[in-house]
Design an enzyme around this catalytic site. Sequence first.
Site: not given
Length: 190
Positions: A40, A47, A84, A102, A133
């Site tokens: 990142h 990825h 991810h 979350e 991504e």
Amino acid sequence: MSANEGDTGASEQHPNAEQAVIAVDGDDQEQGTVNRLDAHTGEGVRHRAFTAIVFDGEGRVLLAQRAPGKRLWDTHWDGTVASHPRPGQTQKEATRQRLVDELGVTSDQYDDLRVTDKFEYKRYYENAGLEWEVCSVLQCTLDDTSLDPDEAEVAGRLWVDYDHLHENPAWYRQLRLCPWFEIAMRRDFD
């Protein structure tokens, strides 16, 4: 996308430096793992990622505001959860885990989790980093819309009519939507 990515002093190691993501080619074929922070920053490393778009029975989408402590796209609104998969983890397994972590949404609240799309994108965020991504899109509909959000991950929640959001993006501009969600939504209506 979902773990805290806050800035730290030079003497501290960023928490993401202890995690790995799955590096992939443009066809989403695994190319090994890469340090999450390295993936990142700078020019980044492509990825694997996912974004989950969660609905209620009335066709509303649950938007979740990213916590202010996130390094990338902090306080932007996301299409429920995004992250991810870990090495060896499927997109569905990773999505189920992020929904629990979350928002406190458990798998007994839905039974239709499915992969609906996949796309590649690359976007930079201010001077803090980027996302590059191959992103799978997953969707499900909650039978039970009870939530127990983790404030370290989610700053706010908002149920929005999905069709209205797509048809009137300017009306929602103040929400500052995450780029991966905007792409996923646009492709969902193509």
